[in-house]
Design an enzyme around this catalytic site. Structure first.
Site, PDB file in Angstrom:
ATOM      1  N   ASP A  14      12.560  22.611  26.316  1.00 44.30           N
ATOM      2  CA  ASP A  14      11.632  21.488  26.307  1.00 44.30           C
ATOM      3  C   ASP A  14      12.221  20.390  27.181  1.00 44.30           C
ATOM      4  O   ASP A  14      13.446  20.207  27.224  1.00 44.30           O
ATOM      5  CB  ASP A  14      11.435  20.961  24.877  1.00 44.30           C
ATOM      6  N   GLU A  16      11.798  16.176  28.141  1.00 43.32           N
ATOM      7  CA  GLU A  16      11.178  14.871  27.926  1.00 43.32           C
ATOM      8  C   GLU A  16      11.165  14.145  29.267  1.00 43.32           C
ATOM      9  O   GLU A  16      12.147  14.215  30.021  1.00 43.32           O
ATOM     10  CB  GLU A  16      11.951  14.061  26.886  1.00 43.32           C
ATOM     11  N   HIS A 160       9.946  14.063  19.350  1.00 46.34           N
ATOM     12  CA  HIS A 160       9.777  14.003  20.803  1.00 46.34           C
ATOM     13  C   HIS A 160      11.127  13.867  21.513  1.00 46.34           C
ATOM     14  O   HIS A 160      11.245  13.190  22.529  1.00 46.34           O
ATOM     15  CB  HIS A 160       8.837  12.864  21.212  1.00 46.34           C
ATOM     16  N   ASP A 165      12.601  19.186  19.256  1.00 42.55           N
ATOM     17  CA  ASP A 165      11.286  19.804  19.457  1.00 42.55           C
ATOM     18  C   ASP A 165      11.401  21.311  19.643  1.00 42.55           C
ATOM     19  O   ASP A 165      10.523  22.071  19.208  1.00 42.55           O
ATOM     20  CB  ASP A 165      10.595  19.184  20.666  1.00 42.55           C
TER      21      ASP A 165
END
Length: 474
Positions: A14, A16, A160, A165
Site C-alpha cells: 500500500d 500513502e 490510512h 492498511d
C-alpha cells in the site's frame, strides 16, 4: 534484473500519497508491504518507510487530513530514489495484492520509478481485493471500501497508514474467504439474499469440487496453491481461488490517461485527396456505424499483463470516428496541466442527433462494463446535454500530448481543406499550443478523426474523444 527462480510469496502493499490539486502530480509519502505465504496467508516479512517527496510543498492541508503525514514527518525521511532498490526487490516477479491497487497503487509505483529514470518492477500476477470482493462477496458490506469492510467485520478504524492498511487488508480477505467457504456448505435458502448473484454459483462450484465419497464437505475441501509445483492444502484461508478469478478479466483499469501514443510526422507540404467515403483509413463516418455493433471489452493493459483496460469496438475492430463539418462551440481550453507541466488542450463542438446516439451508446456500454468490473468511480458522460433553446448537445475533444520531451507540442496533424473541397494540405504536424489556438476558434468548422479512449482515474471514469487528425474548412 531478473527475479530469483522462486518468488512465490504474495506481495501485499500500500502507498500513502499527497492529495494533488488540479495539474499537480501524486507524490508517495509512505510505502508499506508484507510478503505472505500463499498457502497459509501467514506473514513472512514486512517493510515500511516514510518517503520524502522532492517537493515538500505538495503536502497540503488536505493531504495531512487524509493520512496524517505532515512535512515535519518526512523532512528527514529517505527520497524514493533511496528506497527504490528495496521496493523493486520486494515487488518484482511476485504476485501483487492490495485493495484498489490496480487503479491507484500500481500507477503510483510506476510513476515514482519513471521520475527517477528507472524501469519499474513487474508483477507476475495481481490480486485487487476491491474488484474481487465486490464481485464475490457482494455489496452486503456496503461500498466495499477498506474502512467499510473493517467496520463490517469489527476490525477497528482504518488508519490510512501503509503497513496498518496492508495488515487490515489481509485480515479482511481472511474474513471474507472464511464466510464464502462456510456459505459454500450451506443450502441456498439459508444464505442472506443480499449477497451477489455470483456468490450462489460460487457456493455450488465449491460444494461440487469439495464433495467426496464419504460426503464430508469441510474436511475434504481443498484448493490449488498459488505457488508453482506446490501441493494443495486443505486450508480455508487459501486465497488461490481468488487469484484464479483475477485472471478472468475482472480487474480494474490503471490510469489510461498516461498512454497517449506518438504519431508519425509527414512533410509540411503534403497534399492528399479529400476522402468522402464512409471509411477513412479505419475511421468510420456516423452513417456507417450500427449502434447494435458497438461493444466494450476488457483487454490486457500491455502485452502479457494480467492488468486490464477497457476498449470500445465496432464489431471486432477498434471504434474510431470520422466526423465531418463539426462546428466549434468553444475554442482551445488549456488551463490544466499534465504531470510534466504541459498544457492539456481541448475544445468543444456541437453534435447532431446521429452523433449523440453513437456517443450515448458508447457511454452506456463502457459504463456498464466498468461497473461490472468493480469500479466505483463517478462516471462522466461524453455528451453534455441541452441547456437552453439556443444550445445544441456538445462534446469535448482532447488533443493528445507527446509522451517524451518537455516541449509543449501535440501528437496531431492539422490539414487545411482547399476551397474546391477535393484536396487537403498539411499545415501543422505536432503543432504547439499557440498554433492550435490560432486555428480552433469559436464558429470554425472542422473535420475530425477521433479515437474513443475509456479512462478510470482519481475516482473519475468515462470515455474521452481524442483527436488524431483535424481538417480545417476555409
Amino acid at each position: 534484473m531478473d527475479p530469483p527462480v522462486d518468488r512465490s510469496e504474495i506481495a501485499f502493499f500500500d502507498v500513502e500519497t499527497t492529495v494533488p490539486k488540479r495539474g499537480e502530480r501524486f507524490a508517495i509519502l509512505e510505502f508499506g508491504s508484507i510478503l505472505v505465504c500463499p498457502k497459509k496467508l501467514t506473514e513472512l516479512r514486512s517493510y515500511t518507510t516514510l518517503v520524502q517527496p522532492a517537493d515538500l510543498s505538495l503536502i497540503s492541508t488536505l493531504s495531512v487530513r487524509c493520512n496524517g503525514i505532515s512535512r515535519n514527518d518526512v523532512v528527514l525521511a529517505p527520497l524514493f530514489s533511496d528506497i527504490a532498490d528495496t521496493v523493486y526487490d520486494i515487488l518484482h516477479g511476485r504476485i501483487w495484492a492490495g485493495h484498489n491497487i490496480l487503479r491507484f497503487d500500481c500507477a503510483r509505483i510506476r510513476e515514482a520509478f519513471a521520475e527517477i529514470g528507472r524501469q519499474p518492477p513487474e508483477p507476475k500476477g495481481a490480486i485487487d481485493s476491491l474488484a474481487l470482493l465486490t464481485q464475490r462477496f457482494g455489496r452486503r458490506a456496503g461500498d466495499m471500501k477498506m474502512a467499510t469492510l473493517a467496520t463490517y467485520f469489527g476490525l477497528g478504524k482504518q488508519t490510512h497508514r501503509s503497513l496498518d492498511d496492508v495488515r487490515m487488508n489481509l485480515e479482511v480477505l481472511k474474513y471474507c474467504a472464511t464466510v464464502l467457504f462456510l456459505e459454500s456448505s450451506l443450502p441456498d435458502v439459508l444464505v442472506d439474499k443480499s449477497v451477489s448473484p455470483e456468490t450462489t454459483s460460487l457456493r455450488r462450484h465449491l460444494r461440487a469440487s469439495s464433495s467426496r465419497e464419504d460426503n464430508t464437505v469441510i474436511s475434504s475441501f481443498t484448493l490449488p496453491s498459488i505457488g508453482e509445483n506446490s501441493v494443495a492444502q486443505p486450508d480455508p484461508f487459501n486465497m488461490s481461488f481468488l487469484r484464479n478469478e483475477m485472471a478472468s478479466d475482472n480487474n480494474l483499469q490503471l490510469d489510461t490517461l498516461m498512454e497517449e501514443e506518438e504519431e508519425e510526422n509527414q512533410p509540411s507540404d503534403t497534399v492528399v485527396p479529400a476522402n468522402t467515403s464512409d471509411h477513412h483509413e479505419g475511421f468510420l463516418s456516423p452513417d456507417a456505424i450500427s449502434l447494435q455493433n458497438i461493444r466494450a471489452i476488457l483487454v490486457p493493459f500491455y502485452h502479457g499483463s494480467q492488468l486490464t483496460r477497457l476498449k470500445l469496438l465496432h464489431g471486432d475492430s477498434p471504434l474510431q470516428l470520422y466526423c465531418s463539418c463539426l462546428k466549434i462551440r468553444f475554442g482551445i481550453n488549456g488551463k490544466f496541466l499534465d504531470n510534466s507541466g504541459r498544457r492539456r488542450l481541448n475544445f468543444v463542438v456541437d453534435l447532431n442527433p446521429r452523433m449523440c446516439s453513437i456517443l450515448e451508446a458508447c457511454d452506456s456500454n463502457a459504463q456498464k462494463l466498468s461497473v461490472d468490473s468493480g469500479s466505483s468511480s463517478d462516471w462522466n458522460t461524453l455528451v453534455s446535454p441541452v441547456k437552453g433553446f439556443v444550445n445544441y448537445p456538445n462534446a469535448r475533444i482532447h488533443i493528445p500530448t507527446e509522451i517524451s520531451g518537455d516541449a509543449a507540442r501535440y501528437a496531431i496533424e492539422v490539414h487545411q481543406r482547399e476551397s474546391s473541397g477535393d484536396t487537403q494540405k498539411l499545415i501543422y504536424s505536432n503543432p504547439n499550443a499557440e498554433e492550435l489556438e490560432s486555428l480552433l476558434n469559436t464558429g470554425s468548422v472542422v473535420d475530425a478523426f477521433l479515437s474513443l479512449e475509456p479512462y478510470d482515474y482519481q475516482q473519475k471514469a468515462g470515455v474521452r474523444l481524442v483527436a488524431k487528425k483535424l481538417v480545417m474548412h476555409q
